[in-house]
Design a protein around this motif. Sequence first.
Motif, PDB file in Angstrom:
ATOM      1  N   LYS A 321     -24.263   7.729  -8.145  1.00  0.00           N
ATOM      2  CA  LYS A 321     -24.168   8.433  -9.584  1.00  0.00           C
ATOM      3  C   LYS A 321     -23.367   7.845 -10.457  1.00  0.00           C
ATOM      4  O   LYS A 321     -23.584   7.784 -11.673  1.00  0.00           O
ATOM      5  N   GLY A 323     -22.897   4.538 -10.712  1.00  0.00           N
ATOM      6  CA  GLY A 323     -23.523   3.256 -10.943  1.00  0.00           C
ATOM      7  C   GLY A 323     -23.461   2.282 -10.045  1.00  0.00           C
ATOM      8  O   GLY A 323     -23.904   1.049 -10.448  1.00  0.00           O
ATOM      9  N   THR A 325     -25.832   0.898  -7.204  1.00  0.00           N
ATOM     10  CA  THR A 325     -27.162   1.330  -6.628  1.00  0.00           C
ATOM     11  C   THR A 325     -27.418   0.557  -5.359  1.00  0.00           C
ATOM     12  O   THR A 325     -28.418   1.088  -4.701  1.00  0.00           O
ATOM     13  N   ILE A 382     -20.469   9.159 -17.592  1.00  0.00           N
ATOM     14  CA  ILE A 382     -21.438   8.159 -17.068  1.00  0.00           C
ATOM     15  C   ILE A 382     -22.904   8.938 -17.132  1.00  0.00           C
ATOM     16  O   ILE A 382     -23.835   8.309 -17.732  1.00  0.00           O
ATOM     17  N   HIS A 387     -26.155   3.714 -21.066  1.00  0.00           N
ATOM     18  CA  HIS A 387     -25.987   2.316 -20.784  1.00  0.00           C
ATOM     19  C   HIS A 387     -24.703   2.350 -19.760  1.00  0.00           C
ATOM     20  O   HIS A 387     -23.872   3.149 -19.560  1.00  0.00           O
ATOM     21  N   LYS A 388     -24.539   1.239 -19.279  1.00  0.00           N
ATOM     22  CA  LYS A 388     -23.571   0.996 -17.944  1.00  0.00           C
ATOM     23  C   LYS A 388     -22.376   0.750 -18.625  1.00  0.00           C
ATOM     24  O   LYS A 388     -21.851  -0.002 -19.476  1.00  0.00           O
ATOM     25  N   THR A 390     -18.614   0.020 -17.716  1.00  0.00           N
ATOM     26  CA  THR A 390     -17.738  -0.553 -16.572  1.00  0.00           C
ATOM     27  C   THR A 390     -16.487   0.394 -16.117  1.00  0.00           C
ATOM     28  O   THR A 390     -16.263   0.635 -15.310  1.00  0.00           O
ATOM     29  N   ILE A 393     -16.977   3.495 -14.499  1.00  0.00           N
ATOM     30  CA  ILE A 393     -17.073   3.093 -13.290  1.00  0.00           C
ATOM     31  C   ILE A 393     -15.857   2.907 -12.254  1.00  0.00           C
ATOM     32  O   ILE A 393     -15.558   3.406 -11.415  1.00  0.00           O
TER      33      ILE A 393
END
Length: 537
Positions: A321, A323, A325, A382, A387-388, A390, A393
């Motif tokens: 969850k 990020g 995977t 998140i 979008h990701k 960082t 995360i």
Amino acid sequence: MADRKSESSTGLPGQPQIPIAAFDPPKKPKRNNFAIACAVLASLASILLGYDIGVMSGAAIYIKKDLKISDVQVEVLVGILNLYSLIGSAAAGRTSDWIGRKYTIVFAAGIFFAGALLMGFATNYAFLMVGRFVAGIGVGYALMIAPVYTAEVSPASSRGFLTSFPEVFINAGILLGYVSNYALSKLPTHLGWRFMLGIGAIPSVLLAVSVLAMPESPRWLVMQGRLGDAKRVLDKTSESQEEAQLRLADIKEAAGIPEHCNDDVVQVTKRSHGEDVWRELILHPTPAVRHIMIAALGIHFFQQASGIDAVVLYSPRIFEKAGITDDTHKLLATMAVGFVKTLFILVATFLLDRIGRRRLLLSSVAGMIISLMGLGLGLTIIDHSDHKLTWAIALCLSTILSYVAFFSIGMGPITWVYSSEIFPLKLRAQGCSLGVAVNRVTSGTLSMTFISLYKAITIGGAFFLFTGVAVVAWVFFYTLLPETQGRTLEDMEVLFGTFFKWRSTAEKLKHNEEVDGNGNGNGNGKGQIQMGTNVQT
């Protein structure tokens, strides 16, 4: 030089010269190596639970793929062992009073051995659940008996250090499970998870063999009237002959054996098989026992309700969850959780008898609150981002690691230390088994509903919920739990019974001890030196 120091210790002519060494505080006794060895052997039982928790977090990924089961079935599979363990923990109190603490640990290892083999050879979901049932009973026995035996064999000055060993080995087992997941993840799917679960049989064999080398609990021996055997064990596990004699006198008094009775074998009123214990615990408890029950059951409930099993059992899902995977990367991140958890529990073992239970517990829960809030915030951001991110995360990873670190330095070990040391001797086995029952029910409920919970209120919302629970826990601990550091097990009842007014009781006890110590402030009324008995508010 020494002579000059001695001469300068008093500046008055004609006064006797007092060496400076006379003003030095008494030296702290060295740790008893035999008691440490006994605690290590007994605490190996906790590896059984730890390994199952750790290995199931990764094995569930491959079980779901191989047996094609739903998320609800995964929840049940992961969490049901905690409910099955209730059978073991409920039976462990009576069993340990019947056959002794030592052979109860051997019995637990045998049951878990059978369960691990059944899980390893499972051909379908139903077969796997049978293996979980058998293993769960073994885990329940091990969870209850390891801290009880360790508390009963430990001298007062190092009881916190030694009684934290079960939690140390739970964490070591979790780390072993995580390592097993990673090491076996490259095997074919249908073989990998079976090896992960089946290997759990190995530590149970080692446990059963090693436990045979340790002595029986001195308190259980006294309850059986075997004073000679108890005295020999106390001589080996105490830090001095005087302490051994005082511990024996305390246990005899608690067991209702006259002080002048010193035969090797004596006749005692048989209360060691559970007679009247449940009445005294639940139906008609004294104020002290009621306070002890609230404290013990409360600390076990909040240990699990604050979300630790959600993190430990479902860390691969949480990392997904957040990020991450790739399965291998998820298992590597999970290993980092296990490593941090084990490292900080080792730190905690050396702090328990120096800082005290209460101060360490409150600091630990405060750190957990901050970490859970940060984790909930990171996961929510998140979840709502397309979008990701960082930094988010990184926030999730760091707060997960800080959460397990704060948990392991206080809440994790102190739950077992505190609950195993506050019950009176005749109520200890059954009282501790009730604590384990609350612990496992809470853990099972959380682990069997976590996936459904985060689907209903989002994964960030789930951790905000755990934050609220941790805040309530901090208030509960601050108001209701007195400091027990340095007290003998037989003195513990005196600290309890006044509920929210326990501070005034502790102050009176401290004053009485100073008076009973003939004005030197070092006595406890029984002539026993207490290590670091501080009143902390």
